[in-house]
Design a protein around this motif. Structure first.
Motif, PDB file in Angstrom:
ATOM      1  N   VAL A 395       0.847  -1.206   0.000  1.00  0.00           N
ATOM      2  CA  VAL A 395       0.000   0.000   0.000  1.00  0.00           C
ATOM      3  C   VAL A 395       0.877   1.249   0.000  1.00  0.00           C
ATOM      4  O   VAL A 395       0.644   2.205  -0.752  1.00  0.00           O
ATOM      5  N   ASN A 396       1.921   1.272   0.848  1.00  0.00           N
ATOM      6  CA  ASN A 396       2.841   2.418   0.895  1.00  0.00           C
ATOM      7  C   ASN A 396       3.570   2.584  -0.435  1.00  0.00           C
ATOM      8  O   ASN A 396       3.749   3.704  -0.932  1.00  0.00           O
ATOM      9  N   LEU A 397       3.991   1.456  -1.011  1.00  0.00           N
ATOM     10  CA  LEU A 397       4.708   1.508  -2.278  1.00  0.00           C
ATOM     11  C   LEU A 397       3.820   2.052  -3.385  1.00  0.00           C
ATOM     12  O   LEU A 397       4.257   2.859  -4.211  1.00  0.00           O
ATOM     13  N   ILE A 410      12.108   8.092  -2.268  1.00  0.00           N
ATOM     14  CA  ILE A 410      11.396   6.866  -1.897  1.00  0.00           C
ATOM     15  C   ILE A 410      12.371   5.955  -1.157  1.00  0.00           C
ATOM     16  O   ILE A 410      13.409   5.572  -1.694  1.00  0.00           O
ATOM     17  N   LEU A 411      12.045   5.619   0.072  1.00  0.00           N
ATOM     18  CA  LEU A 411      12.914   4.809   0.928  1.00  0.00           C
ATOM     19  C   LEU A 411      12.177   3.528   1.292  1.00  0.00           C
ATOM     20  O   LEU A 411      11.086   3.582   1.871  1.00  0.00           O
ATOM     21  N   VAL A 412      12.755   2.393   0.932  1.00  0.00           N
ATOM     22  CA  VAL A 412      12.078   1.114   1.148  1.00  0.00           C
ATOM     23  C   VAL A 412      13.029   0.161   1.866  1.00  0.00           C
ATOM     24  O   VAL A 412      14.133  -0.109   1.391  1.00  0.00           O
ATOM     25  N   ASP A 413      12.564  -0.370   2.993  1.00  0.00           N
ATOM     26  CA  ASP A 413      13.369  -1.297   3.784  1.00  0.00           C
ATOM     27  C   ASP A 413      12.928  -2.724   3.495  1.00  0.00           C
ATOM     28  O   ASP A 413      11.792  -3.111   3.776  1.00  0.00           O
ATOM     29  N   GLU A 414      13.839  -3.517   2.899  1.00  0.00           N
ATOM     30  CA  GLU A 414      13.576  -4.934   2.632  1.00  0.00           C
ATOM     31  C   GLU A 414      12.271  -5.121   1.859  1.00  0.00           C
ATOM     32  O   GLU A 414      11.320  -5.758   2.332  1.00  0.00           O
ATOM     33  N   LEU A 415      12.184  -4.536   0.665  1.00  0.00           N
ATOM     34  CA  LEU A 415      10.995  -4.667  -0.156  1.00  0.00           C
ATOM     35  C   LEU A 415      10.665  -6.147  -0.377  1.00  0.00           C
ATOM     36  O   LEU A 415      11.522  -6.939  -0.741  1.00  0.00           O
ATOM     37  N   GLY A 417      10.175  -8.393   1.635  1.00  0.00           N
ATOM     38  CA  GLY A 417      10.855  -9.321   2.539  1.00  0.00           C
ATOM     39  C   GLY A 417       9.876 -10.195   3.299  1.00  0.00           C
ATOM     40  O   GLY A 417      10.261 -11.196   3.893  1.00  0.00           O
ATOM     41  N   GLY A 418       8.584  -9.810   3.274  1.00  0.00           N
ATOM     42  CA  GLY A 418       7.585 -10.571   4.026  1.00  0.00           C
ATOM     43  C   GLY A 418       6.854 -11.598   3.200  1.00  0.00           C
ATOM     44  O   GLY A 418       5.825 -12.113   3.634  1.00  0.00           O
ATOM     45  N   THR A 419       7.342 -11.889   1.998  1.00  0.00           N
ATOM     46  CA  THR A 419       6.708 -12.921   1.174  1.00  0.00           C
ATOM     47  C   THR A 419       7.761 -13.945   0.760  1.00  0.00           C
ATOM     48  O   THR A 419       8.923 -13.862   1.157  1.00  0.00           O
ATOM     49  N   ASN A 420       7.379 -14.923  -0.084  1.00  0.00           N
ATOM     50  CA  ASN A 420       8.351 -15.972  -0.413  1.00  0.00           C
ATOM     51  C   ASN A 420       9.481 -15.387  -1.266  1.00  0.00           C
ATOM     52  O   ASN A 420       9.280 -14.441  -2.034  1.00  0.00           O
ATOM     53  N   PRO A 421      10.701 -15.934  -1.134  1.00  0.00           N
ATOM     54  CA  PRO A 421      11.885 -15.324  -1.751  1.00  0.00           C
ATOM     55  C   PRO A 421      11.808 -15.157  -3.257  1.00  0.00           C
ATOM     56  O   PRO A 421      12.258 -14.149  -3.788  1.00  0.00           O
ATOM     57  N   LYS A 422      11.241 -16.120  -3.978  1.00  0.00           N
ATOM     58  CA  LYS A 422      11.214 -16.010  -5.438  1.00  0.00           C
ATOM     59  C   LYS A 422      10.362 -14.828  -5.877  1.00  0.00           C
ATOM     60  O   LYS A 422      10.763 -14.014  -6.708  1.00  0.00           O
ATOM     61  N   TYR A 425      11.969 -11.474  -4.732  1.00  0.00           N
ATOM     62  CA  TYR A 425      13.045 -11.013  -5.611  1.00  0.00           C
ATOM     63  C   TYR A 425      12.459 -10.420  -6.892  1.00  0.00           C
ATOM     64  O   TYR A 425      12.890  -9.365  -7.360  1.00  0.00           O
ATOM     65  N   ALA A 426      11.477 -11.090  -7.476  1.00  0.00           N
ATOM     66  CA  ALA A 426      10.890 -10.640  -8.736  1.00  0.00           C
ATOM     67  C   ALA A 426      10.261  -9.255  -8.587  1.00  0.00           C
ATOM     68  O   ALA A 426      10.443  -8.373  -9.439  1.00  0.00           O
ATOM     69  N   ILE A 427       9.506  -9.071  -7.495  1.00  0.00           N
ATOM     70  CA  ILE A 427       8.871  -7.771  -7.253  1.00  0.00           C
ATOM     71  C   ILE A 427       9.927  -6.690  -7.063  1.00  0.00           C
ATOM     72  O   ILE A 427       9.847  -5.599  -7.642  1.00  0.00           O
ATOM     73  N   THR A 428      10.945  -7.008  -6.261  1.00  0.00           N
ATOM     74  CA  THR A 428      11.997  -6.020  -5.983  1.00  0.00           C
ATOM     75  C   THR A 428      12.707  -5.609  -7.266  1.00  0.00           C
ATOM     76  O   THR A 428      12.918  -4.426  -7.536  1.00  0.00           O
ATOM     77  N   LYS A 429      13.084  -6.590  -8.069  1.00  0.00           N
ATOM     78  CA  LYS A 429      13.803  -6.314  -9.309  1.00  0.00           C
ATOM     79  C   LYS A 429      12.944  -5.485 -10.262  1.00  0.00           C
ATOM     80  O   LYS A 429      13.421  -4.531 -10.900  1.00  0.00           O
ATOM     81  N   ALA A 430      11.644  -5.790 -10.344  1.00  0.00           N
ATOM     82  CA  ALA A 430      10.742  -5.069 -11.244  1.00  0.00           C
ATOM     83  C   ALA A 430      10.542  -3.625 -10.785  1.00  0.00           C
ATOM     84  O   ALA A 430      10.511  -2.701 -11.606  1.00  0.00           O
ATOM     85  N   VAL A 431      10.413  -3.424  -9.472  1.00  0.00           N
ATOM     86  CA  VAL A 431      10.251  -2.064  -8.936  1.00  0.00           C
ATOM     87  C   VAL A 431      11.510  -1.243  -9.201  1.00  0.00           C
ATOM     88  O   VAL A 431      11.443  -0.069  -9.585  1.00  0.00           O
TER      89      VAL A 431
END
Length: 524
Positions: A395-397, A410-415, A417-422, A425-431
């Motif tokens: 929601v914040n993102l 925009i400051l994001v801590d461990e984007l 990080g609360g879901t499964n690693p695969k 990683y995909a969400i983080t890389k896309a963002v």
């Protein structure tokens, strides 16, 4: 900044520590707005004012004046609405004019263009016709000849009444061998029945009270005293009417000065707020940041003020951090417990403070202004909305992404990080891929490999654990001791695909059983 951002970068804590003295300064603080992109010149003017007060030896003198400035807002509004002010309100106006005069004299020595008061000597003269120059007010005899004559006659009547009563008093004491007390009363014991009867029959005395032991008598007015008191009452009414006319006239003159006085209250509020910011800057060893137009944040010796205070209370030294954010997306990687989240909050804190015209906690800072500042950290669960940590993070993102067409921090801590690693990683890389094309600065902390493996991404890495020998590690069994071996500095690295992994070392130093550590190492 959203409420979430204000809380998570500790801006609310810091802003509460900035304490103006006057109600005008407090109002100015409450109404203050951040400087945004395009207002760099205005912000530099604000910093010039703060610097002027930090450097001035007159700051303490102004603070002493501010302590005597009272809120006259309601009084001014009453005068504007043609209300006749009472003596207390006129005293408030006179006191305000005295403080304006004092502060104006000090401010003139500092030559700050925007902070120029307008003294009102003619209005002060009206409130001080006796030229006493005292911080008091009453309706002076000097206002009108009629008022002076009325008060002179009243004083004479008071004197005449006193003389008549004094004569009666002396004659009564001599005649009956009695004594009036300080209240001009005679108290006679009922056991002296004959004397009591005599005194009661005396035409100059009256019974004012009695109990089972005594009778109390006072002087009774005769015709002469009654005439004088009646005349005194008439004069008192005339005096009240004359005073009302005088207050009415003064109130009208105050109304004419409404705009000037209102402007003076605004300047006093601004001065008070700027001095409060100057005081806090000195208290926290904060410095004036260099404001630039290009997209960049550079900080030397940056500190998070709230954490610094907490550590100081525990007698732990805060380790300042240097950083230079030059690209649109920056990834901070490195050791667990390496201060990545602290650095993230510090970046937001420094940018937020600068945008609100405040000096920043570091040795040096160079940064641009933003239209929006967002931060998302891992503890932003929302019980009310039924959101998990990941849900609140998304929601914040989304809110930050919606405004990323403007200049954002925009400051994001461990984007993710609360879901499964695969998926995380995909969400983080896309963002990251999306935001690197925006005219924003985005700083992410992450434990995912390959997020910063891109020449368009700046990678800052926590220097990490300076591990002691294996034998020394085995002696450490308290997680609080780990900070002794942690190097919190951020070091720029070039496009590394793998990030440091210190979790097992920290687990070992925290005293996790060797059997578990060895099993984990086998899995790795």
């Amino acid at each position: 900044m959203t409420e979430n951002t204000i809380k998570n970068i500790n801006f609310d804590y810091i802003f509460n520590e900035v304490k103006p003295i006057t109600e005008y300064g407090i109002k100015k603080k409450q109404e203050t707005e951040p400087f945004k992109k395009g207002q760099e010149a205005d912000l530099k003017i604000e910093f010039n004012k703060i610097r002027a007060f930090i450097e001035s030896k007159k700051r303490r003198d102004i603070i002493d004046v501010l302590k005597h400035v009272k809120n006259i807002h309601e009084t001014l509004e009453r005068s504007k609405n043609n209300q006749v002010l009472d003596e207390v309100e006129l005293f408030e106006i006179k006191n305000f004019l005295i403080q304006v005069k004092k502060m104006d004299k000090i401010l003139k020595t500092m030559s700050i263009d925007d902070l120029k008061l307008t003294p009102l000597p003619q209005l002060f003269e009206l409130l001080d016709p006796a030229h006493e120059n005292l911080n008091t007010f009453y309706i002076y005899d000097e206002y009108t000849e009629n008022l002076k004559a009325i008060r002179t006659e009243k004083k004479q009547i008071e004197k005449n009444i006193h003389l008549l009563k004094k004569k009666i008093k002396e004659e009564t004491e001599k005649k009956y061998d009695v004594k009036f007390n300080l209240k001009n009363e005679i108290t006679i014991s009922k056991s002296q029945k004959d004397k009591v009867d005599e005194l009661i029959k005396d035409t100059n005395l009256r019974v004012s009270g009695e109990n089972y032991l005594n009778v109390v008598l006072k002087i009774k007015n005769n015709d002469s005293i009654d005439i004088l008191e009646h005349k005194y009452e008439i004069l008192s009414n005339e005096e009240e009417e004359e005073e009302f006319k005088i207050r009415q006239n003064i109130s009208t003159e105050i109304k004419k000065c409404y705009d000037i006085m209102h402007k003076n209250t605004r300047i006093i509020g601004e001065t008070d707020f700027i001095i409060a910011k100057a005081n806090y800057a000195q208290k926290t060893n904060s410095v004036e940041p260099e404001i630039i137009y290009s997209l960049e944040i550079a900080v030397k010796g940056g500190r998070n003020l709230k954490l610094e205070k907490t550590l100081k209370e525990k007698h732990i030294e805060y380790v300042p951090v240097d950083l230079n954010l030059r690209k649109n997306v920056i990834c901070i990687t490195g050791a667990n417990m390496g201060g990545k989240t602290v650095s993230l909050r510090m970046i937001g804190q420094i940018a937020g403070l600068a945008s609100y015209g405040m000096f920043v906690p570091c040795q040096y800072a160079r940064l641009c202004l933003f239209d929006h500042i967002y931060i998302s950290v891992g503890d932003d669960q929302s019980i009310e909305k039924g959101l998990s940590t990941f849900g609140a993070e998304i929601v914040n993102l989304k809110e930050a992404l919606d405004n990323s067409h403007e200049r954002c921090l925009i400051l994001v801590d461990e984007l993710a990080g609360g879901t499964n690693p695969k998926e995380g990683y995909a969400i983080t890389k896309a963002v990251v891929n999306y935001l690197k094309k925006k005219n924003c600065i985005t700083v992410l902390t992450t434990h995912y490999d390959n997020v910063a493996s891109d020449e368009e991404i700046q990678n800052l890495q926590v220097a990490g654990l300076m591990l002691p020998g294996e034998a020394d590690i085995l002696k450490i069994n308290n997680i609080d001791q780990i900070s002794k071996y942690m190097d919190y500095r951020l070091i720029e690295v070039k496009y590394k695909s793998d990030i440091p992994k210190n979790a097992l070392s920290i687990a070992k130093m925290a005293g996790i059983y060797s059997e578990i550590i060895e099993d984990a190492e086998n899995y790795l």
